[in-house]
Write an enzyme that holds these catalytic residues in place. Structure first.
Site, PDB file in Angstrom:
ATOM      1  N   ALA A 115       0.473  -1.160   0.209  1.00  0.00           N
ATOM      2  CA  ALA A 115      -0.045   0.104  -0.118  1.00  0.00           C
ATOM      3  C   ALA A 115       0.633   1.089   0.569  1.00  0.00           C
ATOM      4  O   ALA A 115       0.447   2.495   0.505  1.00  0.00           O
ATOM      5  CB  ALA A 115      -0.908  -0.503   1.025  1.00  0.00           C
ATOM      6  N   TYR A 172       3.182 -13.584 -14.343  1.00  0.00           N
ATOM      7  CA  TYR A 172       1.809 -12.771 -14.226  1.00  0.00           C
ATOM      8  C   TYR A 172       0.403 -13.222 -14.549  1.00  0.00           C
ATOM      9  O   TYR A 172      -0.280 -13.596 -13.841  1.00  0.00           O
ATOM     10  CB  TYR A 172       2.862 -11.512 -14.505  1.00  0.00           C
ATOM     11  CG  TYR A 172       1.485 -10.462 -13.965  1.00  0.00           C
ATOM     12  CD1 TYR A 172       1.619 -10.068 -12.861  1.00  0.00           C
ATOM     13  CD2 TYR A 172       0.275 -10.007 -15.150  1.00  0.00           C
ATOM     14  CE1 TYR A 172       1.212  -9.098 -12.550  1.00  0.00           C
ATOM     15  CE2 TYR A 172      -0.302  -8.979 -14.400  1.00  0.00           C
ATOM     16  CZ  TYR A 172      -0.342  -8.292 -13.137  1.00  0.00           C
ATOM     17  OH  TYR A 172      -0.661  -7.635 -12.286  1.00  0.00           O
TER      18      TYR A 172
END
Ligand code: NAD
Length: 246
Positions: free
Chosen positions: A9, A154
């Site tokens: 974050a 990914y």
């Protein structure tokens, strides 16, 4: 007061989710990668969260490491008393076509994007189970739904997240814990800034809305998924891609 823990974050979508959930009234646990640069950015994010009148603290942890997640979850619980919402957002890319991708590049992305989800769930679900309440949102990607050239690592990690989300929804539904995923498309963050102009133009062409998504447009859907308005939504994947046809 309810508490939300957001991984990765310190910038981008994670920082935006932290601020949005602070605005919604959650106390915020801001996870950051254990580096000085990420710590400095996380401190700023926590300050911006506090401006909404809630508590916010930073917690260093490399989410690819089980022991880091264990220590972080313990510290968040001790600091705030509960963990009501968990947003598994941390992620990296190491893009290359299969022909050039090394085993290390494959393993690194799987460790940070996929194993981290196991690490966080393993430690947070018991806390939520005792509370008989929890809201989990995992950040997947359109690459996990449709695949993307140059992103076998990914795409694999983000597809796995969808399976994990649906499994946890089934395992923990009876404990009043919901688990959903969001699958963003092309969102304006430091992660996509580094793409070549050619790739950006090609991707934008495939977006129905013909523009980038903003991190706030991911945060608003996460805000819904952790709210009472989404109390009967679990095991779902919400695509937030401006109608990206991959
Ligand atoms: P970003 O690079 O701006 O942010 C990623 C965050 O994850 C950073 O704060 C970073 O420090 C953190 N992180 C990386 N490894 C970590 C680790 N081992 N432990 C703890 N934190 C770690 O990227 P973003 O665009 O904000 O991406 C956020 C999430 O959204 C990722 O999971 C990404 O895959 C996903 N996503 C992004 C897009 C996009 O277009 N930007 C599209 C689809 C999905």
């Amino acid at each position: 007061m309810a508490t939300a823990l957001i991984t990765g974050a310190s910038q981008g979508i994670g920082a935006c989710i932290a601020k949005r959930l602070a605005k919604d009234g959650f106390d915020i646990a801001v996870n950051h990668y254990p580096s000085e640069g990420d710590k400095a950015k996380a401190v700023e994010v926590a300050e911006e969260c506090r401006a909404f009148g809630v508590k916010a603290e930073i917690f260093a942890a490399d989410v690819s490491k089980l022991e880091d997640c264990e220590a972080m979850v313990k510290a968040v619980k001790e600091t705030f008393g509960s963990i009501d919402a968990l947003v598994n957002n941390a992620g990296i890319t190491k893009d290359k076509l299969l022909a050039r991708m090394t085993e290390d590049e494959y393993d690194a992305v799987i460790a940070v994007n996929q194993k981290s989800i196991f690490n966080m769930l393993k430690n947070t679900c018991p806390v939520m189970m005792k509370q008989k309440f929890g809201r989990i949102v995992n950040v997947s990607s359109v690459a996990g739904l449709y695949g993307n050239p140059g992103q076998i690592n990914y795409s694999a990690s983000k597809a796995a997240i969808i399976g994990m989300t649906k499994t946890i929804a089934k395992e923990y539904g009876k404990k009043n814990i919901t688990c959903n995923a969001v699958a963003p498309g092309l969102i304006r963050t430091p992660m996509t800034d580094v793409l070549s102009d050619e790739i950006k133009a090609k991707m934008l062409d495939a977006v129905s809305l013909k523009r980038y998504g903003e991190p706030e447009e991911i945060a608003s859907v996460v805000s819904f998924l952790v709210s009472d308005d989404a109390s009967y939504v679990t095991g779902q994947v919400i695509e937030i891609s401006g109608g990206l046809a991959m």
